[in-house]
Enzyme design. Structure first.
Site, short mmCIF file in Angstrom:
data_model
loop_
_atom_site.label_atom_id
_atom_site.label_comp_id
_atom_site.label_asym_id
_atom_site.label_seq_id
_atom_site.Cartn_x
_atom_site.Cartn_y
_atom_site.Cartn_z
N GLU A 122 22.95 50.71 33.64
CA GLU A 122 21.88 50.67 33.37
C GLU A 122 20.10 49.95 33.98
O GLU A 122 19.59 50.30 34.40
CB GLU A 122 21.44 51.37 32.44
N GLN B 116 26.68 47.86 41.09
CA GLN B 116 26.33 48.28 39.82
C GLN B 116 24.84 48.20 40.10
O GLN B 116 24.13 48.62 39.63
CB GLN B 116 26.77 47.96 38.34
N GLY C 145 28.46 60.62 37.79
CA GLY C 145 27.51 60.90 36.08
C GLY C 145 26.47 60.48 36.25
O GLY C 145 25.51 61.67 35.44
N THR D 277 31.79 45.13 42.22
CA THR D 277 32.08 45.97 41.91
C THR D 277 30.31 45.97 40.24
O THR D 277 29.17 46.84 40.55
CB THR D 277 33.13 46.75 40.53
N LYS E 290 28.32 42.65 28.57
CA LYS E 290 27.34 43.76 27.81
C LYS E 290 26.77 44.62 28.92
O LYS E 290 27.78 44.21 30.36
CB LYS E 290 25.85 43.45 28.61
N GLY F 86 30.10 51.61 28.04
CA GLY F 86 32.00 51.61 28.30
C GLY F 86 32.44 50.16 28.45
O GLY F 86 32.91 50.25 27.60
N ILE G 155 30.15 38.62 33.44
CA ILE G 155 30.13 39.37 34.81
C ILE G 155 31.70 39.52 34.37
O ILE G 155 32.53 38.72 35.38
CB ILE G 155 29.31 39.29 35.83
MO1 MOS Z 1 24.32 57.01 30.85
S1 MOS Z 1 22.29 58.14 31.36
O1 MOS Z 1 23.87 56.60 29.50
O2 MOS Z 1 25.00 58.13 31.25
#
Ligand code: MOS
Length: 709
Positions: A669, A603, A244, A599, A665, A513, A594
């Site tokens: 990103e 990331q 996504g 996974t 956390k 998320g 973590i």
């Molecule tokens: Mo992200 S750019 O917060 O899906």
């Protein structure tokens, strides 16, 4: 049968590596994605996009197309259902009119949706869509981001467009060392593996969508507003999502599928093609950023100015808030930031993995490397000397800022101590070698979510939450979190996600998320365990506890909460061919607890690899004459492949925030932040040449040459 639930010592699933709970389904093909779930009586929609960059539709020759085999309907601005775009959406912004298809005859950019052809089969729909002749009254367009834009204006989506304190000119004049440089990043695209796809149908007065998105209740909310429906009469499911990265919210594929399903009263599927994604799925705006840094001879900052310019469309405002990176990283007596935007005849950009931070950190962390060079200081030492006590703009305390520890551990493992700071000192045959580093930070936010946890008589549990696993491993992470909270083992926990009927929850976005959902799942599981501890009999339908974290998250103390990272890269540069190879890369992160190391590593390294890709490969090129892309496909748009990333390692340090009840956390990103700067700084170290424009293409390396080459 009723069994008592164990309340013995908690198991410790969190922190141990687990393969994805749906991994077997995915590799065997049992896992179905939105574009391949079978439906009886399914019709297929194919979008027709504008071939001019600005103007008006004067005619659509739909008649011959309607006579083609299998064609059921052509929707365009003359006959499509009306939608309402005058609302503020879930994320506090108005909808991008790009998703509100066929509402007028204006064309604001090339690749704008002008019609949907619906047919019995996908092939028939495509054939007919490609045959549809559309007539335009064309107007002159401007898609040229490079150059001056006096019409640009300050804008920010979530925060002030401009921040400032202290007098820049005074502090720059008083500085022993000044860096004043302009950096640029190109238009970049997410273009995840799975294209955007949705199937819409009406079932007993209820609108149902099977979709690929980052938040099922998010899409419900937007569709309900667009079509003036009660949100309770809309259901969106999104079981598996093949990527996504910020682009999978409400977009034209869902909206046109709903329109066609409404008109035809049968299920309709709309799937974007790879090429269509380049104009309909959002992208990262190109940026031009100016950094002015002034420091004392010892490297302490007196002045910091970060100005960023990005692009948006003429129909919707979106800003790439690159200057935001400077608002939380470094302080200075005079500290000024501004995000500006210019409107051009291009598609609207959107969030793309670390929006703002990714390009912003390239400019800021490159400028810091330049400052270190000018001060004669080690780049890590310069950063340590500029560690702020409080948020430079917010004035808030940091709730854990473990950047220094990341640099210490990273420097040790990377072998930074032996580095000769002078550029162009190391060679390996025809290759010049260099190393570089950069800092990373990304906000660690949380948003309210609801969850339901059910204890069954057989000792198993079901967790229901409207979370989205967009490839991150969220489903598995939540399984581990729930297992620990329930004092049981992961094999006894069944996590169900991706269904708006499970109630409102945070989207898979903003690196929030897993943190937000874990909070809600833990709250429900804790209460359920308390109830079971009282010795309750579990009826056949189970015992269900629901949670809502709105109050708990609202009570969180105000603080600067971020993840941190230290990025290290070693590159080899052939100045004769212009080739840059990343030989190894290391990222050390401080990102809370973590949950699943397996996974999580994916990331982090995924973000770092994207950073390499950003530094060296990615660039969407717009043709000024047509206003469209040159090579809008994955042959023309280069991304890093396995051969480009021989050794990428990520690890993490202990990072405990006592003020945070979940301790998790986001890690989605942070991995890309600073990564491109570390590579660019390594290229300088190898060659002695600063590359301030990304990507560092072979032609740019050759053109810039190398001192003494
Ligand atoms: Mo992200 S750019 O917060 O899906």
């Amino acid at each position: 049968m009723t069994t008592t639930t164990t309340t013995a010592a908690p198991t410790r699933s969190v922190g141990t590596g687990h393969t994805r709970v749906e991994g077997r389904d995915k590799v065997t093909g049992a896992a179905r994605y939105a574009g391949e779930i079978p439906f009886a009586d399914l019709a297929h929609g194919w979008l027709v996009l504008s071939t001019v960059a600005r103007g008006r539709i004067t005619a659509l020759d739909t008649e011959p197309v309607l006579a083609m085999p299998g064609v059921l309907a052509v929707l365009d601005h003359r006959n499509a259902p009306r939608v309402d775009t005058d609302y503020i959406g879930l994320l506090g912004t108005r909808p991008d009119p790009t998703c509100a298809a066929f509402q007028h005859d204006r064309v604001p950019y090339l690749g704008w949706p002008v019609a949907l052809v619906v047919a019995e089969t996908s092939e028939q729909a495509r054939e007919a869509a490609e045959s549809l002749v559309v007539h335009y009254e064309q107007e002159p367009h401007d898609v040229d981001f490079t150059g001056d834009h006096p019409e640009a204006y300050p804008l920010d989506n979530h925060g002030p467009a401009v921040t400032g304190k202290g007098d820049l000119d005074t502090e720059l004049a008083a500085s022993a060392v000044v860096v004043d440089a302009e950096y640029s990043t190109p238009e970049e695209h997410h273009n995840m593996m799975e294209p955007h796809a949705a199937t819409a149908r009406w079932e007993d007065g209820r609108l149902e969508l099977v979709d690929s998105n980052q938040g099922a209740t998010w899409v419900v909310g937007e569709l309900a507003k667009l079509f003036s429906l009660d949100p309770a009469s809309v259901r969106v499911r999104s079981e598996h999502v093949g990527g996504g990265f910020g682009s999978k919210g409400v977009r034209v594929h869902q909206v046109t599928a709903v329109m066609a399903a409404t008109v035809l009263q049968r299920p309709v599927r709309v799937v974007l093609t790879r090429r269509q994604m380049f104009s309909l799925a959002g992208y990262r705006s190109p940026t031009t950023q100016r950094l002015r840094l002034g420091a004392d001879a010892d490297g302490r900052l007196r002045a910091l100015e970060h100005s960023s310019l990005s692009v948006t469309s003429t129909v919707h405002e979106f800003i790439e808030s690159s200057a935001g990176a400077s608002r939380v990283m470094y302080d200075a007596d005079a500290h000024h930031t501004v995000n500006r935007v210019v409107r051009l005849d291009v598609p609207t950009p959107t969030w793309m993995r670390a929006p703002g931070e990714a390009p912003g950190s390239f400019a800021l962390e490159s400028a810091f490397d330049e400052l270190a060079e000018k001060c004669g200081l080690d780049p890590i030492e310069l950063r340590l000397r500029n560690e702020p006590d409080r948020g430079p703009v917010s004035g808030l305390p940091f709730a854990g800022r473990n950047l220094t520890a990341c640099f210490r551990e990273g420097a040790r493992r990377f072998g930074w101590a032996d580095r000769d700071p002078r550029p162009r000192q190391r060679r390996d045959g025809r290759w010049l070698l260099g190393t570089g580093t950069a800092a990373a930070s990304f906000p660690a936010g949380a948003a309210p979510s609801t969850a339901a946890v059910t204890a069954h008589p057989d000792g198993t549990y079901t967790v229901k939450i409207s979370a989205a696993d967009i490839g991150t491993g969220a489903r598995t992470a939540l399984t581990l979190v729930a297992a620990d909270a329930l004092h049981t083992t992961p094999d006894r926990v069944h996590v169900r996600i991706g269904d708006s009927d499970f109630g409102p929850a945070m989207i898979a976005g903003g690196s929030m998320g897993t943190r937000s959902w874990s909070w809600a799942v833990t709250a429900a599981a804790d209460e359920l365990r308390d109830r079971l501890a009282l010795g309750a009999e579990i009826p056949a339908e189970g015992i269900t506890v629901r949670s809502d974290t709105t109050a708990a998250i609202g009570a969180l103390s105000a603080a600067e909460r971020h993840s941190y990272g230290a990025q290290f890269a070693e590159v080899a540069v052939d100045v004769a061919t212009g080739e840059v190879r990343v030989r190894r890369m290391l990222g050390i992160f401080a990102a809370g607890r973590i949950v699943n190391p397996l996974t999580a590593r994916g990331q982090f390294t995924g973000g770092m690899i994207w950073g390499i890709s950003m530094a060296l490969h990615e660039e969407a090129v717009r043709d000024r004459a047509s206003g469209g892309h040159v090579g809008a496909d994955l042959a023309g748009y280069h991304v890093a492949t396995n051969a480009d990333v021989p050794s990428v390692e990520a690890d993490w340090i202990e990072d405990h925030d006592p003020s945070d009840p979940v301790g998790i956390k986001g890690i989605g990103e942070i991995g890309i932040v600073g990564a491109a700067a570390a590579v660019a700084n390594a290229v300088w170290h190898a060659t002695g040449v600063r590359h301030r424009a990304l990507p560092i293409r072979p032609d740019r390396v050759i053109e810039e040459g190398a001192p003494g080459a």
